[in-house]
Write an enzyme that holds these catalytic residues in place. Structure first.
Site, PDB file in Angstrom:
ATOM      1  N   PHE A 122      39.068  31.156  39.507  1.00 52.80           N
ATOM      2  CA  PHE A 122      39.668  31.401  40.835  1.00 52.80           C
ATOM      3  C   PHE A 122      38.624  31.253  41.939  1.00 52.80           C
ATOM      4  O   PHE A 122      37.687  31.933  41.942  1.00 52.80           O
ATOM      5  CB  PHE A 122      40.160  32.668  40.435  1.00 52.80           C
ATOM      6  CG  PHE A 122      40.893  33.328  41.853  1.00 52.80           C
ATOM      7  CD1 PHE A 122      41.951  32.766  42.363  1.00 52.80           C
ATOM      8  CD2 PHE A 122      40.416  34.298  42.672  1.00 52.80           C
ATOM      9  CE1 PHE A 122      42.733  33.231  43.532  1.00 52.80           C
ATOM     10  CE2 PHE A 122      40.925  34.784  43.945  1.00 52.80           C
ATOM     11  CZ  PHE A 122      42.122  34.316  44.322  1.00 52.80           C
ATOM     12  N   TYR A 149      30.474  32.834  51.702  1.00 52.75           N
ATOM     13  CA  TYR A 149      32.074  33.340  51.932  1.00 52.75           C
ATOM     14  C   TYR A 149      32.279  34.758  52.577  1.00 52.75           C
ATOM     15  O   TYR A 149      33.666  34.976  52.832  1.00 52.75           O
ATOM     16  CB  TYR A 149      32.829  33.122  50.412  1.00 52.75           C
ATOM     17  CG  TYR A 149      32.790  31.881  49.849  1.00 52.75           C
ATOM     18  CD1 TYR A 149      32.187  30.900  50.547  1.00 52.75           C
ATOM     19  CD2 TYR A 149      33.351  31.865  48.404  1.00 52.75           C
ATOM     20  CE1 TYR A 149      32.258  29.635  49.787  1.00 52.75           C
ATOM     21  CE2 TYR A 149      33.054  30.607  47.896  1.00 52.75           C
ATOM     22  CZ  TYR A 149      32.732  29.710  48.410  1.00 52.75           C
ATOM     23  OH  TYR A 149      32.455  28.458  47.467  1.00 52.75           O
ATOM     24  N   GLU A 171      50.766  34.546  46.144  1.00 51.55           N
ATOM     25  CA  GLU A 171      50.970  35.385  44.823  1.00 51.55           C
ATOM     26  C   GLU A 171      51.768  34.330  43.780  1.00 51.55           C
ATOM     27  O   GLU A 171      51.259  34.349  42.633  1.00 51.55           O
ATOM     28  CB  GLU A 171      51.685  36.435  45.112  1.00 51.55           C
ATOM     29  CG  GLU A 171      51.662  37.300  43.820  1.00 51.55           C
ATOM     30  CD  GLU A 171      52.492  38.722  43.929  1.00 51.55           C
ATOM     31  OE1 GLU A 171      52.951  39.339  42.999  1.00 51.55           O
ATOM     32  OE2 GLU A 171      52.673  39.179  45.249  1.00 51.55           O
ATOM     33  N   ILE A 213      49.341  31.512  42.659  1.00 54.05           N
ATOM     34  CA  ILE A 213      48.243  32.326  41.735  1.00 54.05           C
ATOM     35  C   ILE A 213      48.789  32.135  40.212  1.00 54.05           C
ATOM     36  O   ILE A 213      47.966  31.664  39.304  1.00 54.05           O
ATOM     37  CB  ILE A 213      47.513  33.566  42.157  1.00 54.05           C
ATOM     38  CG1 ILE A 213      46.741  33.193  43.411  1.00 54.05           C
ATOM     39  CG2 ILE A 213      46.916  34.187  41.109  1.00 54.05           C
ATOM     40  CD1 ILE A 213      46.599  34.566  44.374  1.00 54.05           C
TER      41      ILE A 213
END
Length: 323
Positions: free
Chosen positions: A21, A55, A274, A277
């Site tokens: 991820f 990040y 969402e 994902i």
């Protein structure tokens, strides 16, 4: 074993989940959203979480990981977490403190993987892109092998289980591999890789050295204006990719992710949506045929989204070489 948790062996004996991820979000995304989506990713089945000092989200990602450990969803050893050394810490004495600073933000004892983020040193300090009075980014010159030796010390200290590089070309990788004092080879090279830039030569080189290629920007990037030309083609709208998606009754993103897994590339999927994902974890539920793979190989046009053109004059700029 649940296919979602498929892992690849690294050259140092550790294992890396093949689907990761990507946690980068543009600055306009609220930081508390980072916590939510990272938790969602873990709930969906992601066990490999990729982040970096640059990040500016390690506190939030760490919070999400720790909360999923606290609620019993996962153990720390189930999670493979990657951080990266930014270019303003390219002095041997700054490397371990930079990692310690990331660990403090994360509130973790170790990272599973620590990468040199880019092979280009910038003027040391707290500003990620230090500029002179004319607005030009200020470079620094360092011996990358000396930085690698400092990375090796982080591994010896137990702060990083594995160490690797990112955005290195073949020449830069060879420089590390040929360093007479080399103690540990990089376990991976994380580079931009997708059907428009399939990195086949770099992939073959890495495989020959037992170095895993990890694909970032595997879905063609989020087209953030600081890094990406706004006129660049949208990978996920490619008609060939869309036709294959239709054939397999999957999304174009899943086709792009599956393509990498079948080439032996570890792939990072970046999404803050969402539904997407959850969908991205379906990459293990289907297979592309050898004909499909050939069609995808033919999409290659050596097109790079993340050009870093403001660093093109840097003596260690990695993208001028063929690969």
């Amino acid at each position: 074993m649940d296919p979602k948790y498929q892992r690849v062996a690294l050259n140092d004996g550790h294992f890396m989940p093949v689907l990761g991820f990507g946690s980068y979000a543009p600055p306009e995304v609220p930081r508390n959203r980072v916590v939510e989506v990272t938790k969602l990713a873990i709930e969906a089945g992601f066990r490999h979480i990729d982040s970096a000092y640059l990040y500016n989200n390690e506190e939030q990602v760490g919070l999400a990981i720790r909360s999923k450990i606290a609620d019993g969803s996962v153990k720390r050893e189930d999670i493979f977490y990657t951080s990266k050394l930014w270019c303003t810490f390219f002095r041997p004495q700054l490397v371990q403190p930079a990692l310690e600073s990331s660990l403090k933000k994360l509130q973790l004892d170790y990272v599973d993987l620590y990468l040199i983020h880019f092979p280009m040193a910038l003027k040391p300090g707290e500003t990620p892109l230090p500029k002179d009075e004319n607005g030009k980014v200020m470079f620094d010159t360092v011996d990358l092998c000396a930085i690698w030796e400092a990375m090796e010390k982080c591994k010896d200290a137990g702060l990083a289980k594995s160490i690797g590089v990112s955005n290195f070309n073949r020449r830069q990788l060879e420089m590390i591999l040929n360093n007479p004092g080399l103690k540990y080879k990089p376990v991976c090279n994380q580079v931009e890789c997708h059907p428009y830039l399939n990195q086949s030569k770099l992939l073959d080189f890495c495989k020959s050295k037992d170095i895993v290629l990890v694909a970032h920007s595997a879905l063609g990037t989020q087209r953030h204006k600081l890094w990406v030309d706004q006129n660049s083609p949208a990978l996920l709208e490619d008609p060939v990719l869309c036709a294959l998606a239709k054939k397999h009754k999957r999304s174009p993103a899943l086709i792009a992710l599956r393509y990498q897994l079948q080439r032996g590339v570890v792939v990072l999927a970046k999404s803050y949506n969402e539904q997407r994902i959850r969908e991205n974890v379906q990459v293990f539920e289907f297979q592309l045929t050898s004909e499909d793979m050939k069609v995808l190989d033919d999409l290659n046009r050596n097109f790079r989204y993340v050009v870093m053109d403001f660093l093109v004059d840097h003596p260690d700029y990695p993208f001028s070489d063929e690969y």
